[in-house]
Design a protein around this motif. Structure first.
Motif, PDB file in Angstrom:
ATOM      1  N   ALA A  41      -2.850   8.782  -9.292  1.00  0.00           N
ATOM      2  CA  ALA A  41      -1.501   8.889  -9.229  1.00  0.00           C
ATOM      3  C   ALA A  41      -0.778  10.040  -9.791  1.00  0.00           C
ATOM      4  CB  ALA A  41      -0.696   7.651  -9.413  1.00  0.00           C
ATOM      5  N   LYS A  42       0.265  10.623  -9.455  1.00  0.00           N
ATOM      6  CA  LYS A  42       0.825  11.552 -10.503  1.00  0.00           C
ATOM      7  C   LYS A  42       1.984  11.352 -11.170  1.00  0.00           C
ATOM      8  CE  LYS A  42      -0.993  14.725  -6.593  1.00  0.00           C
ATOM      9  NZ  LYS A  42      -0.446  15.660  -5.576  1.00  0.00           N
ATOM     10  N   PHE A  43       1.959  11.520 -12.394  1.00  0.00           N
ATOM     11  CA  PHE A  43       2.913  11.425 -13.170  1.00  0.00           C
ATOM     12  C   PHE A  43       3.386  12.814 -14.221  1.00  0.00           C
ATOM     13  CE2 PHE A  43       0.807   7.322 -12.723  1.00  0.00           C
ATOM     14  CZ  PHE A  43       1.765   6.767 -12.327  1.00  0.00           C
ATOM     15  N   SER A  44       4.509  12.627 -14.623  1.00  0.00           N
ATOM     16  CA  SER A  44       4.701  13.972 -15.568  1.00  0.00           C
ATOM     17  C   SER A  44       5.471  13.204 -16.953  1.00  0.00           C
ATOM     18  CB  SER A  44       6.004  14.764 -14.778  1.00  0.00           C
ATOM     19  OG  SER A  44       7.070  14.186 -14.460  1.00  0.00           O
ATOM     20  N   LEU A  45       5.630  13.872 -17.911  1.00  0.00           N
ATOM     21  CA  LEU A  45       6.108  13.699 -19.354  1.00  0.00           C
ATOM     22  C   LEU A  45       7.588  14.014 -19.035  1.00  0.00           C
ATOM     23  CD1 LEU A  45       3.175  14.715 -21.727  1.00  0.00           C
ATOM     24  CD2 LEU A  45       4.063  12.451 -21.018  1.00  0.00           C
ATOM     25  N   PRO A  46       8.533  13.179 -19.629  1.00  0.00           N
ATOM     26  CA  PRO A  46       8.255  12.183 -20.783  1.00  0.00           C
ATOM     27  C   PRO A  46       8.144  11.072 -19.936  1.00  0.00           C
ATOM     28  CG  PRO A  46      10.564  12.764 -20.700  1.00  0.00           C
ATOM     29  CD  PRO A  46       9.843  13.712 -19.861  1.00  0.00           C
ATOM     30  N   GLU A  47       8.354  10.745 -18.582  1.00  0.00           N
ATOM     31  CA  GLU A  47       8.377   9.553 -17.975  1.00  0.00           C
ATOM     32  C   GLU A  47       7.277   8.880 -17.945  1.00  0.00           C
ATOM     33  OE1 GLU A  47      10.982   7.844 -16.591  1.00  0.00           O
ATOM     34  OE2 GLU A  47      12.589   9.554 -17.370  1.00  0.00           O
ATOM     35  N   ALA A  48       5.989   9.458 -17.990  1.00  0.00           N
ATOM     36  CA  ALA A  48       4.692   8.825 -18.066  1.00  0.00           C
ATOM     37  C   ALA A  48       4.407   8.024 -19.089  1.00  0.00           C
ATOM     38  CB  ALA A  48       3.734   9.951 -17.899  1.00  0.00           C
ATOM     39  N   VAL A  49       5.111   8.203 -20.210  1.00  0.00           N
ATOM     40  CA  VAL A  49       5.196   7.400 -21.496  1.00  0.00           C
ATOM     41  C   VAL A  49       5.338   5.827 -21.327  1.00  0.00           C
ATOM     42  CG1 VAL A  49       5.942   6.906 -23.817  1.00  0.00           C
ATOM     43  CG2 VAL A  49       5.467   9.337 -23.063  1.00  0.00           C
ATOM     44  N   ASN A  65       0.765  -1.280   0.273  1.00  0.00           N
ATOM     45  CA  ASN A  65      -0.048  -0.229  -0.035  1.00  0.00           C
ATOM     46  C   ASN A  65       0.923   1.039   0.065  1.00  0.00           C
ATOM     47  OD1 ASN A  65      -1.805   1.983   0.600  1.00  0.00           O
ATOM     48  ND2 ASN A  65      -2.486   1.363   2.403  1.00  0.00           N
ATOM     49  N   LEU A  66       0.990   2.023  -1.212  1.00  0.00           N
ATOM     50  CA  LEU A  66       1.921   3.022  -1.255  1.00  0.00           C
ATOM     51  C   LEU A  66       0.829   4.207  -1.696  1.00  0.00           C
ATOM     52  CD1 LEU A  66       4.569   1.493  -3.331  1.00  0.00           C
ATOM     53  CD2 LEU A  66       4.986   2.751  -1.468  1.00  0.00           C
ATOM     54  N   SER A  67      -0.335   4.217  -1.098  1.00  0.00           N
ATOM     55  CA  SER A  67      -1.195   5.370  -1.303  1.00  0.00           C
ATOM     56  C   SER A  67      -0.684   6.624  -0.685  1.00  0.00           C
ATOM     57  CB  SER A  67      -2.577   4.935  -0.787  1.00  0.00           C
ATOM     58  OG  SER A  67      -2.730   4.703   0.427  1.00  0.00           O
ATOM     59  N   LEU A  68      -0.818   7.542  -1.386  1.00  0.00           N
ATOM     60  CA  LEU A  68      -0.435   8.908  -1.130  1.00  0.00           C
ATOM     61  C   LEU A  68       1.060   9.189  -0.645  1.00  0.00           C
ATOM     62  CD1 LEU A  68      -3.652   9.673   1.503  1.00  0.00           C
ATOM     63  CD2 LEU A  68      -3.107  11.023  -0.878  1.00  0.00           C
ATOM     64  N   ALA A  69       1.940   8.045  -1.178  1.00  0.00           N
ATOM     65  CA  ALA A  69       3.314   8.033  -0.820  1.00  0.00           C
ATOM     66  C   ALA A  69       4.035   9.184  -1.984  1.00  0.00           C
ATOM     67  CB  ALA A  69       3.899   6.784  -0.996  1.00  0.00           C
ATOM     68  N   SER A  70       5.061   9.212  -1.807  1.00  0.00           N
ATOM     69  CA  SER A  70       5.911  10.269  -2.835  1.00  0.00           C
ATOM     70  C   SER A  70       7.309   9.684  -3.040  1.00  0.00           C
ATOM     71  CB  SER A  70       6.132  11.701  -2.045  1.00  0.00           C
ATOM     72  OG  SER A  70       7.027  12.536  -2.767  1.00  0.00           O
ATOM     73  N   PHE A  71       7.527   9.684  -4.302  1.00  0.00           N
ATOM     74  CA  PHE A  71       8.916   9.059  -4.898  1.00  0.00           C
ATOM     75  C   PHE A  71       9.495  10.485  -5.476  1.00  0.00           C
ATOM     76  CE2 PHE A  71       6.594   5.038  -4.561  1.00  0.00           C
ATOM     77  CZ  PHE A  71       7.741   4.315  -4.381  1.00  0.00           C
ATOM     78  N   GLU A  72      10.279  11.371  -4.474  1.00  0.00           N
ATOM     79  CA  GLU A  72      10.712  12.495  -5.052  1.00  0.00           C
ATOM     80  C   GLU A  72      12.107  12.195  -5.696  1.00  0.00           C
ATOM     81  OE1 GLU A  72      11.956  16.792  -3.447  1.00  0.00           O
ATOM     82  OE2 GLU A  72      10.222  15.767  -2.529  1.00  0.00           O
ATOM     83  N   TYR A  82      -2.717   4.464  -5.220  1.00  0.00           N
ATOM     84  CA  TYR A  82      -3.591   5.671  -5.278  1.00  0.00           C
ATOM     85  C   TYR A  82      -3.118   6.927  -4.667  1.00  0.00           C
ATOM     86  CZ  TYR A  82      -7.724   8.592  -3.754  1.00  0.00           C
ATOM     87  OH  TYR A  82      -8.709   9.451  -3.429  1.00  0.00           O
ATOM     88  N   LYS A  83      -3.196   8.037  -5.653  1.00  0.00           N
ATOM     89  CA  LYS A  83      -2.470   9.345  -5.268  1.00  0.00           C
ATOM     90  C   LYS A  83      -0.998   9.457  -5.047  1.00  0.00           C
ATOM     91  CE  LYS A  83      -6.502  12.002  -3.993  1.00  0.00           C
ATOM     92  NZ  LYS A  83      -7.228  12.945  -3.160  1.00  0.00           N
ATOM     93  N   THR A  84      -0.251   8.310  -5.486  1.00  0.00           N
ATOM     94  CA  THR A  84       1.091   8.130  -5.356  1.00  0.00           C
ATOM     95  C   THR A  84       1.860   9.401  -6.442  1.00  0.00           C
ATOM     96  OG1 THR A  84       1.066   5.862  -4.673  1.00  0.00           O
ATOM     97  CG2 THR A  84       3.134   6.705  -5.177  1.00  0.00           C
ATOM     98  N   ASP A  85       2.834   9.938  -5.822  1.00  0.00           N
ATOM     99  CA  ASP A  85       3.498  10.929  -6.602  1.00  0.00           C
ATOM    100  C   ASP A  85       4.817  10.470  -7.191  1.00  0.00           C
ATOM    101  OD1 ASP A  85       4.515  13.369  -7.689  1.00  0.00           O
ATOM    102  OD2 ASP A  85       4.022  14.528  -5.776  1.00  0.00           O
TER     103      ASP A  85
END
Length: 193
Positions: free
Chosen positions: A174-182, A130-137, A152-155
């Motif tokens: 969950a939150k992703f950004s480009l280009p990694e989200a591809v 369960n990594l909900s609301l966790a963050s991998f900065e 769920y809602k993991t960053d």
């Protein structure tokens, strides 16, 4: 020769440059303790209890945490290779900053709201986690396996090198950004042009 500690309780103790490699530190309680530049490589920490303990620049590669409990722990600049964190017993809450967590396993754990910052997880495993609301900065997740994980809602907005199957994991909001989200499209039989 590695340092040994008698069983018991340690409160506010500072361990500096200690060599606990291969030591048996089982069934010891640590409260508000600080470990700096210590070697705990392959140490046995079975059934030990850590509350508000800080580890900085420690080598804990392959340390055994079976049955250990960690409450509000903090790891900074530590080498934590190959640790099976899933063996910890009961409650587990910690933060990891600039750590090497390659080949580590976090299987069957509740890591809700966990913060991972600037760390590497190459070849790591998050199964039934369960990594909900966790963050991998700013984390490197190359070769990291996510299986039946609750994301769920993991960053993941600043994470890189991840491959997460949308079919095998819950990735709602969950939150992703480009280009990694591809990389999320890799498990589909499609061609990107």
């Amino acid at each position: 020769m590695p340092t040994t500690l008698p069983e018991g309780e340690y409160v506010g103790t500072r361990f500096q440059g200690e060599d606990f490699a291969d030591a048996d530190l089982s069934e010891i309680e640590f409260y508000n303790c600080t470990f700096t530049d210590c070697v705990l490589q392959t140490a046995s920490l079975r059934f030990s209890f850590f509350e508000k303990c800080h580890f900085e620049r420690c080598n804990m590669t392959l340390a055994g945490f079976r049955g250990a409990r960690m409450v509000d722990g903090a790891f900074k600049d530590c080498k934590l290779l190959g640790i099976n964190w899933g063996e910890c017993g009961g409650f587990f809450r910690a933060s990891f900053t600039d750590c090497l967590l390659d080949e580590a396993s976090f299987a069957n754990m509740n890591l809700q709201r966990m913060r991972f910052t600037g760390s590497t997880f190459r070849g790591g495993t998050f199964s039934n986690t369960n990594l909900s609301l966790a963050s991998f900065e700013d984390c490197d997740l190359e070769g990291c396996r996510f299986s039946n994980a609750n994301l769920y809602k993991t960053d993941f907005t600043t994470a890189r090198n991840y491959f997460i199957s949308a079919e095998d994991n819950t990735i709602t909001k969950a939150k992703f950004s480009l280009p990694e989200a591809v990389s999320l499209l890799r498990n589909f039989d499609i061609t990107l042009v």
